[in-house]
Design a protein around this motif. Structure first.
Motif, PDB file in Angstrom:
ATOM      1  N   VAL A   1      14.305  22.081  18.492  1.00 45.63           N
ATOM      2  CA  VAL A   1      13.399  22.153  19.629  1.00 45.63           C
ATOM      3  C   VAL A   1      12.017  21.754  19.154  1.00 45.63           C
ATOM      4  N   LEU A   2      11.452  20.738  19.778  1.00 45.57           N
ATOM      5  CA  LEU A   2      10.112  20.291  19.416  1.00 45.57           C
ATOM      6  C   LEU A   2       9.091  21.185  20.111  1.00 45.57           C
ATOM      7  N   ASP A   3       8.365  21.958  19.330  1.00 40.95           N
ATOM      8  CA  ASP A   3       7.314  22.824  19.866  1.00 40.95           C
ATOM      9  C   ASP A   3       6.128  22.789  18.906  1.00 40.95           C
ATOM     10  N   PRO A   4       5.472  21.623  18.793  1.00 41.82           N
ATOM     11  CA  PRO A   4       4.420  21.478  17.783  1.00 41.82           C
ATOM     12  C   PRO A   4       3.165  22.263  18.144  1.00 41.82           C
ATOM     13  N   PRO A   5       2.408  22.686  17.139  1.00 41.02           N
ATOM     14  CA  PRO A   5       1.128  23.348  17.410  1.00 41.02           C
ATOM     15  C   PRO A   5       0.102  22.345  17.930  1.00 41.02           C
ATOM     16  N   ALA A   6      -1.052  22.849  18.306  1.00 40.58           N
ATOM     17  CA  ALA A   6      -2.105  21.985  18.837  1.00 40.58           C
ATOM     18  C   ALA A   6      -2.553  20.977  17.777  1.00 40.58           C
ATOM     19  N   LEU A   7      -2.841  19.778  18.238  1.00 43.41           N
ATOM     20  CA  LEU A   7      -3.310  18.714  17.350  1.00 43.41           C
ATOM     21  C   LEU A   7      -4.821  18.809  17.245  1.00 43.41           C
ATOM     22  N   THR A   8      -5.331  19.035  16.028  1.00 43.85           N
ATOM     23  CA  THR A   8      -6.773  19.181  15.818  1.00 43.85           C
ATOM     24  C   THR A   8      -7.359  18.071  14.961  1.00 43.85           C
ATOM     25  N   GLY A   9      -6.530  17.256  14.328  1.00 39.34           N
ATOM     26  CA  GLY A   9      -7.032  16.195  13.461  1.00 39.34           C
ATOM     27  C   GLY A   9      -7.540  14.996  14.256  1.00 39.34           C
ATOM     28  N   ASP A  10      -8.600  14.352  13.751  1.00 39.95           N
ATOM     29  CA  ASP A  10      -9.104  13.148  14.399  1.00 39.95           C
ATOM     30  C   ASP A  10      -8.294  11.938  13.940  1.00 39.95           C
ATOM     31  N   GLU A  11      -8.594  10.764  14.526  1.00 37.90           N
ATOM     32  CA  GLU A  11      -7.821   9.569  14.223  1.00 37.90           C
ATOM     33  C   GLU A  11      -7.864   9.214  12.745  1.00 37.90           C
ATOM     34  N   GLU A  12      -9.025   9.366  12.129  1.00 37.34           N
ATOM     35  CA  GLU A  12      -9.161   9.022  10.710  1.00 37.34           C
ATOM     36  C   GLU A  12      -8.290   9.923   9.845  1.00 37.34           C
ATOM     37  N   THR A  13      -8.280  11.225  10.163  1.00 37.71           N
ATOM     38  CA  THR A  13      -7.470  12.169   9.390  1.00 37.71           C
ATOM     39  C   THR A  13      -5.986  11.867   9.560  1.00 37.71           C
ATOM     40  N   ILE A  14      -5.585  11.590  10.798  1.00 37.61           N
ATOM     41  CA  ILE A  14      -4.172  11.295  11.054  1.00 37.61           C
ATOM     42  C   ILE A  14      -3.750  10.021  10.341  1.00 37.61           C
ATOM     43  N   ALA A  15      -4.608   9.008  10.351  1.00 36.09           N
ATOM     44  CA  ALA A  15      -4.291   7.762   9.655  1.00 36.09           C
ATOM     45  C   ALA A  15      -4.162   7.994   8.156  1.00 36.09           C
ATOM     46  N   LEU A  16      -5.063   8.822   7.591  1.00 33.21           N
ATOM     47  CA  LEU A  16      -4.975   9.143   6.165  1.00 33.21           C
ATOM     48  C   LEU A  16      -3.676   9.876   5.862  1.00 33.21           C
ATOM     49  N   GLY A  17      -3.326  10.832   6.728  1.00 30.47           N
ATOM     50  CA  GLY A  17      -2.076  11.564   6.531  1.00 30.47           C
ATOM     51  C   GLY A  17      -0.866  10.657   6.606  1.00 30.47           C
TER      52      GLY A  17
ATOM     53  N   GLN B   1       0.803  -1.211   0.000  1.00 26.89           N
ATOM     54  CA  GLN B   1       0.000   0.000   0.000  1.00 26.89           C
ATOM     55  C   GLN B   1       0.841   1.269   0.000  1.00 26.89           C
ATOM     56  N   ARG B   2       2.114   1.123   0.382  1.00 26.04           N
ATOM     57  CA  ARG B   2       2.966   2.300   0.464  1.00 26.04           C
ATOM     58  C   ARG B   2       3.889   2.426  -0.733  1.00 26.04           C
ATOM     59  N   GLY B   3       3.740   1.562  -1.689  1.00 20.93           N
ATOM     60  CA  GLY B   3       4.562   1.667  -2.885  1.00 20.93           C
ATOM     61  C   GLY B   3       5.836   0.877  -2.827  1.00 20.93           C
TER      62      GLY B   3
ATOM     63  N   GLY C   1       3.644   8.145   4.057  1.00 25.78           N
ATOM     64  CA  GLY C   1       4.453   6.965   3.787  1.00 25.78           C
ATOM     65  C   GLY C   1       4.736   6.777   2.320  1.00 25.78           C
ATOM     66  N   ARG C   2       3.769   7.094   1.477  1.00 24.81           N
ATOM     67  CA  ARG C   2       3.956   6.849   0.046  1.00 24.81           C
ATOM     68  C   ARG C   2       4.675   7.988  -0.653  1.00 24.81           C
ATOM     69  N   PHE C   3       4.363   9.231  -0.277  1.00 23.48           N
ATOM     70  CA  PHE C   3       4.852  10.358  -1.070  1.00 23.48           C
ATOM     71  C   PHE C   3       5.920  11.208  -0.379  1.00 23.48           C
ATOM     72  N   CYS C   4       6.039  11.131   0.922  1.00 21.33           N
ATOM     73  CA  CYS C   4       6.962  12.007   1.641  1.00 21.33           C
ATOM     74  C   CYS C   4       8.162  11.276   2.223  1.00 21.33           C
ATOM     75  N   ALA C   5       7.908  10.046   2.705  1.00 21.77           N
ATOM     76  CA  ALA C   5       8.960   9.327   3.422  1.00 21.77           C
ATOM     77  C   ALA C   5      10.130   8.967   2.528  1.00 21.77           C
ATOM     78  N   THR C   6       9.932   8.968   1.192  1.00 22.00           N
ATOM     79  CA  THR C   6      11.039   8.701   0.275  1.00 22.00           C
ATOM     80  C   THR C   6      12.222   9.615   0.577  1.00 22.00           C
ATOM     81  N   CYS C   7      11.938  10.887   0.874  1.00 22.28           N
ATOM     82  CA  CYS C   7      13.007  11.837   1.206  1.00 22.28           C
ATOM     83  C   CYS C   7      13.069  12.115   2.701  1.00 22.28           C
ATOM     84  N   HIS C   8      11.904  12.351   3.304  1.00 24.77           N
ATOM     85  CA  HIS C   8      11.859  12.754   4.709  1.00 24.77           C
ATOM     86  C   HIS C   8      11.668  11.539   5.601  1.00 24.77           C
TER      87      HIS C   8
END
Length: 732
Positions: A634-650, A468-470, A655-662
């Motif tokens: 320094v880890l200073d992330p903004p507030a998390l507003t996404g639900d579980e479904e959105t985070i899983a989709l992200g 699923q991740r290519g 994994g497929r399009f970003c992790a190749t480099c990052h």
């Protein structure tokens, strides 16, 4: 001494760089020819020089030193007894913190290198004085096209010129004395496709040979090209995969290959890029090329009814003067695991069964070491040099693998040794003429393969049709993968059924090794084990030494006979490039480009990369440079507003399009990015392509705005998880 550049100038700069895709901002170099003298009469490099390169101890004229690519030098001033006194002679800081894979050339006392982003630099080989530098100004958006970092492996020399391929597919000739551009030619047949160049060209009898990469990323059809060294005119082109039969008659070798394909392979390109290895036999006028994987990897989407799929994963011999097919040997019929045969090819004379044979040797990704007759392509012998589960063994007559019926993932998943990183990847081997051993940088890692229910090409991503991740993920379970059976699947009809085959033998469980291999007996002589894979290429010398850089930041010398470590020098970063050696003024020098990267370096945060060129000698008096300061974000992330479904989709899209480099390696960690703070900023970069010139292209047409927003929420979630972990560790 060349001053060190400050590559990292604070947290804010790093945060900006972290979102710039597969690029960075440091690749603008000094203008061509700045402060250099007028062009002078320059020594001509020709056929005689390259034929006799093995006896030329003062120089290194070609990528593998000689056309045979043995990477062996008879120099012996640095030897078993003296190597302990090896000291730094000089170093140069490089202006990019990306992977370094090049082997320097040394000609007339000058050293020439390529670096990441296809930059070229010339130094005085003894003092380290920078003589000139050239920037081909590769467009930053090209950074998303290569599968495996914005690297370059080196140059070729002919006449008074140097030649190299740029990442965006140009073959460029430079004046060797001044660095001024002489000519440039476009090698790419279709710029809409992700063709790139990362390999070093070869100069053969007034022609410059170069291939291309790209089969991991799109609808690419592989080919090899030869250009006139004086003019850049195309002399011949050799395709490795047949075209659509409806396009008309093809050369005989491609007509024969078409019989081994099914379906409409031309719609997905087929693959078969020639992105690295070459060797040349002047007596036979044969150029040997290594051919890569299929596009996509997964054969059921490329050639659904099976077939050998020639000339994927093959060694192919071509008449160098004409570009005509001579013979081929396929290492992995019906390739479906990214088992390229683009790995280093070595030519040598070996005594086999009491007879001297002119042989070709290769240890491709699939885990087997092959010895072939280089005039005919006849299989002479083969054996596995690392753990192999995809095949049960080799047919002793033909060398054809006897496939493990569980290895194909047509109807279900399969756990396979080696992984797509290969049992051996591009990192050059070496052959000692004294010990008659081949030294192989070995990997030992499995990967689970599976097929998606549906698949189609997507932009700016691995397009492998695996999972699923290519692409398969590295196994991280606690059970023993060597004892874990892969689910049964059907095999290709073309799979050998020979019962009297040479079965594979289990090898080391270490992730990485340096293996001394006896090619005549097809057996291991000695092994040095490493805690991590992706260690550097190899150099063998007449001093009885084998040199190699490690992924954990050391440059080492071993006894070529038994593997005893005789010398080690910390070099502050991982090294994947191969060392080289030369002699000037009666002094032997050993040089290496240090700088971790490549596909594994992009995805494994083993070391923080700091690219430098190091040159050592027994008379060296230079001090090792200070280590670059590590980035302390320094880890200073903004507030998390996404639900579980959105985070899983992200997470799925990341994994497929970003992790190749990052992926947590050479490219900065996106969890620390300041662009996460505001969705508008994140969208401006990822959706609108605000940083396209630096390699971060727009992904709006690739995944859409909703998915981009989900990726941001996923990264914020990961940042919070990491912050909680660090806070807990601090409180303890």
């Amino acid at each position: 001494m060349i001053e060190k550049r400050d590559l990292f100038v604070g947290v804010a700069a790093m945060a900006c760089m972290a979102i710039q895709g597969c690029s960075q901002t440091e690749h603008t170099a000094t203008p061509v020819g700045a402060d250099t003298p007028a062009a002078q009469v320059t020594r001509q490099i020709g056929t005689d020089d390259l034929v006799n390169a093995a006896s030329n101890n003062s120089e290194w004229l070609s990528y593998g030193r000689t056309w045979s690519e043995q990477r062996y030098s008879p120099l012996d001033q640095v030897n078993r007894e003296t190597v302990g006194d090896l000291q730094l002679a000089w170093f140069a800081d490089l202006d990019t913190a990306r992977g370094q894979e090049a082997t320097p050339l040394v000609i007339d006392g000058k050293m020439y290198i390529t670096t990441a982003w296809s930059l070229v630099k010339a130094y005085d080989a003894v003092t380290g004085e920078l003589l000139w530098e050239y920037d081909p100004e590769v467009p930053g958006e090209t950074g998303v096209k290569p599968c495996c970092d914005v690297v370059n492996r080196g140059l070729a020399a002919w006449g008074e010129h140097l030649y190299f391929g740029s990442l965006d597919g140009r073959l460029i000739a430079l004046d060797r004395e001044t660095g001024e551009e002489v000519w440039t030619t476009d090698t790419i047949v279709d710029h809409e496709l992700p063709y790139t160049i990362t390999g070093a060209p070869r100069a053969v009898n007034g022609m410059i040979m170069i291939g291309n990469g790209g089969a991991d990323m799109g609808r690419v059809r592989g080919y090899m090209s030869a250009y006139d060294a004086e003019t850049g005119e195309l002399m011949w082109r050799f395709y490795t995969v047949p075209d659509n039969p409806a396009e008309g008659e093809q050369p005989e070798y491609l007509e024969a290959a078409a019989e081994t394909w099914t379906g409409e392979w031309w719609e997905v390109g087929g693959g078969g890029t020639v992105w690295d290895s070459m060797a040349y036999d002047p007596d036979l006028d044969l150029l040997y090329i290594g051919v890569g994987n299929g596009a996509p990897w997964n054969q059921q989407y490329r050639s659904p009814e099976g077939g050998d799929n020639l000339y994927l994963s093959s060694i192919v011999a071509i008449r160098a003067s004409t570009g005509e097919y001579a013979w081929h040997f396929q290492t992995t019929p019906g390739e479906t695991w990214d088992f390229t045969a683009t790995q280093h090819i070595i030519l040598a004379e070996l005594e086999i069964d009491g007879e001297m044979r002119s042989v070709l040797m290769q240890a491709p990704k699939n885990g087997f070491f092959y010895v072939l007759d280089r005039e005919t392509g006849e299989f002479l012998s083969g054996n596995n040099y690392t753990n192999v589960t995809w095949a049960l063994g080799l047919d002793p007559e033909t060398g054809r693998p006897v496939e493990n019926p569980r290895a194909r993932y047509l109807d279900g998943p399969a756990l396979v040794f080696p992984s797509p990183f290969g049992g051996h990847n591009w990192h050059p081997m070496a052959f000692s003429q004294d010990e008659e051993l081949v030294y192989i940088p070995v990997h030992n890692l499995p990967t689970p393969f599976d097929s998606p229910d549906e698949w189609d090409f997507a932009g700016a991503s691995f397009n492998t049709a695996v999972g699923q991740r290519g692409r398969g993920a590295v196994v991280g379970s606690g059970d023993d993968p060597m004892q874990r059976p892969a689910p049964g699947t059907r095999t290709l009809e073309t799979t050998s059924t020979v019962e009297d085959y040479q079965p594979v033998e289990p090898r080391s469980r270490a992730m990485g090794s340096l293996v001394a291999w006896d090619p005549a007996e097809q057996e291991e002589r000695w092994r040095v084990e490493y805690p991590m894979m992706w260690n550097g290429g190899v150099l063998a010398t007449g001093g009885g030494l084998v040199f190699q850089g490690t992924s954990t930041g050391d440059f080492r010398a071993y006894d070529a006979a038994d593997g005893t470590q005789l010398w080690s020098q910390p070099i502050q970063t991982g090294a994947i490039a191969a060392p080289m050696t030369f002699e000037q003024g009666g002094t032997q020098y050993v040089a290496i480009l240090a700088g971790w990267g490549g596909v594994f370096g992009l995805n494994a945060g083993l070391v923080e990369n700091r690219s430098r060129l190091f040159v050592f000698s027994l008379e060296g008096e230079a001090e090792m440079p200070e280590a670059y300061p590590l980035f302390e974000g320094v880890l200073d992330p903004p507030a998390l507003t996404g639900d579980e479904e959105t985070i899983a989709l992200g997470g799925e899209y990341y994994g497929r399009f970003c992790a190749t480099c990052h992926g947590g390696g050479v490219i900065p960690d996106l969890r620390y990015s300041a662009a996460l703070e505001r969705e508008e900023t994140f969208m401006t970069i990822v959706r609108d392509g605000a940083l396209e010139a630096n390699g971060m292209v727009s992904f709006e047409d690739v995944i859409g705005e909703e998915a981009i927003s989900a990726v941001r929420q996923y990264l914020i979630s990961r940042a919070h998880q990491e912050k909680a972990r660090l806070d807990a560790a601090t409180s303890e």
